[in-house]
Enzyme design. Structure first.
Site: not given
Ligand code: DGL
Length: 258
Positions: A75, A187
């Site tokens: 993430c 993301c």
């Molecule tokens: N998957 C996450 C990232 O790579 C964030 C998504 C979220 O929860 O806003 O930033």
């Protein structure tokens, strides 16, 4: 259980990190993986740093308590919020974070026009400012927060092609795509949209994500520490989620094996 046999812990605000898990398994198919999706608290991208940090500490305590040999913060948002705190708390444990793959998008090239799609949080943080400051003189970098894409994944709407196309079209409408060289998927949720984005931007635009680079880095770290699994008999994926709705586990498996 020996260090080698332990699982690699992987976590995300929700299901985006499954795209990283997929790639990790390509690089290290013999490993056990323990995935934690924090869907009950997603999205992180719209939250404050303290809340994201508290959640990440809680999740990592849980993974460490179960027993993992490394943690992958799958993430970008969580990484920009608290990777340093996590490394301080578990100094013995390899902890690999993620950041938008801007460097591979521009390196060795001149005057690139790049769109970085990421969460609001990632794009406003110091970590990304710092990354951008290295390249903004030579390249033109556009920051594009796209929170609706996170919702689409979390709400199992990826197959709703009308919604996906419309959402992507709306986000990309302000740009003259004929002048864009690459789009960074900053993301982990966004990697699930690669085909649909490709369909909109056609072949000229390069799509860049950090999943392969992260997986290669994890493999190198484990190899240096001599904790890479050598026998395939142990390979396994366990998926946990903070939501008590079992649909999230089903959806995680669907995304992992699709
Ligand atoms: N998957 C996450 C990232 O790579 C964030 C998504 C979220 O929860 O806003 O930033």
């Amino acid at each position: 259980m020996s260090e080698i046999e332990k699982a690699i812990g992987v976590f995300d605000s929700g299901l985006g990190g499954i795209s990283v898990l997929k790639e990790l398994r390509r690089w290290m198919p013999k490993e056990r993986y323990l995935y934690f999706g924090d869907s009950a608290f997603a999205p992180y991208g719209e939250k404050e740093r303290d809340i994201i940090t508290q959640r990440c500490l809680h999740i990592c305590d849980k993974l460490v308590h179960i027993g993992v040999k490394a943690i992958v913060i799958a993430c970008n948002t969580a990484t920009s919020a608290c990777v340093e705190e996590l490394r301080k708390r578990y100094p013995q444990l390899p902890i690999v974070g993620m950041e938008p793959a801007l460097k591979p998008a521009v390196e060795g090239k001149e005057h690139q026009q790049v769109i970085v799609m990421a969460t609001h949080f990632t794009l406003k943080e110091k970590k990304f400012e710092h990354l951008m400051s290295r390249y903004r003189k030579q390249h033109c970098i556009y920051k594009l927060p796209t929170p609706k894409l996170v919702e689409i994944v979390e709400h199992d709407q990826l197959e709703n092609t009308t919604l996906v196309e419309k959402t992507l079209q709306d986000y990309l409408a302000p740009y003259d795509l004929s002048h864009i060289d690459s789009i960074v998927l900053g993301c982990t949720h966004f990697v699930f949209f690669k085909e649909q984005i490709r369909h909109i931007v056609k072949d000229k635009v390069t799509l860049v994500d950090g999943n392969a680079g992260t997986s290669r880095h994890v493999k190198e770290l484990l190899s240096e520490k001599n904790t890479l699994q050598k026998e395939s008999g142990h390979a396994k994926v366990t998926i946990l989620n903070s939501s008590d709705d079992p649909a999230y586990i089903t959806l995680s498996e669907k995304l992992l094996y699709r």
